[in-house]
Design an enzyme around this catalytic site. Sequence first.
Site, PDB file in Angstrom:
ATOM      1  N   ILE A  72      75.389 -53.875 -59.973  1.00  0.00           N
ATOM      2  CA  ILE A  72      75.444 -54.985 -60.907  1.00  0.00           C
ATOM      3  C   ILE A  72      75.402 -56.415 -60.256  1.00  0.00           C
ATOM      4  CG2 ILE A  72      78.052 -54.896 -61.305  1.00  0.00           C
ATOM      5  CD1 ILE A  72      77.504 -56.122 -64.271  1.00  0.00           C
ATOM      6  N   SER A  73      74.459 -57.258 -60.559  1.00  0.00           N
ATOM      7  CA  SER A  73      74.018 -58.350 -59.824  1.00  0.00           C
ATOM      8  C   SER A  73      75.313 -59.388 -60.107  1.00  0.00           C
ATOM      9  CB  SER A  73      72.912 -59.166 -60.184  1.00  0.00           C
ATOM     10  OG  SER A  73      71.702 -58.366 -59.702  1.00  0.00           O
ATOM     11  N   GLN A  74      75.557 -60.128 -59.017  1.00  0.00           N
ATOM     12  CA  GLN A  74      76.525 -61.242 -59.393  1.00  0.00           C
ATOM     13  C   GLN A  74      76.229 -62.074 -60.499  1.00  0.00           C
ATOM     14  OE1 GLN A  74      75.389 -62.932 -55.214  1.00  0.00           O
ATOM     15  NE2 GLN A  74      76.308 -64.636 -56.172  1.00  0.00           N
TER      16      GLN A  74
END
Length: 222
Positions: A72-74
Site C-alpha cells: 500500500i503506497s505511502q
Amino acid sequence: MAAPLTPNAQAYGMLSERTRRRMSDRLRQHGISDERVLSAMHEVPRHLFVDQALATRAYDDVSLPIGHGQTISQPLTVARMTELLIQGRQPGKILEVGTGCGYQTAVLLKTGAEVYSIERLGAILDQARRNLRAAKLVHARLVHGDGNAGLPEAAPFDGIIITAAARAVPAPLVDQLADGGRMVLPLGEAEQHLWLLEKTAQGLQKTRLDPVKFVPLLNGRS
C-alpha cells in the site's frame, strides 16, 4: 464473518480520528492543497486497508506490505497522484490500474469519482473487495484482468491512474484516455519518476515529476 476486533484494535479505532487529522496536516505541509483530496484522505480509514498487526502504523507516511509481493503506497504518494489527476476539474470517470488493497480506490471514490479498477492478482482483488466493504465504499467497478490492456469496453476515461511502475506508457491506455484527459503513473525500473500525461489536441503532453518507488507493472493475470 469478520473476526471481532481485539481490545487493542478497538482502542486504535477510537484514536484513528486524531491520527488521521495529523496525517492530513502533514499532507498539507507537504504541498497537498486540493481540499477534496485532503478531505478524502482524512475520511478514508486507512487502518482498514492494512493487516491488523500493522494498524498502528497505518497513518504513518510509509508504504506497507499487503501480501503477494505488493504494498500500500505511502499516504503522500496517494494524495499526490490523486491531486495531479483531478486538480482544477471534476474527477469524472477514472480507471485505476492496480487495485491493490483498495485504498487508492477508496480515496478516489471519496473525491466523487466514478471508479473502474483493474487488478491482475485475484487474491489481492478479493482482499480489496473485503476492505472496501468494511469501509462502506462499494461503488467501484472492480475487474480481474491485465491492467496493461485497460478496459476498452468502459472507455473513454477522464483520468487513468497506474499504481505500479511501467517500463513505457501502455499504448492501449493512451487510446482509452478521453480528449483532455490525464494519466498519472510511475515510469522506470531501477530509477523511477512520477509522470503526468495530458491528452491535448496537439498530442500527448508529458511532464516528469517526483522520484518514486513502486512495484513493477506486470502483464497477464493470476
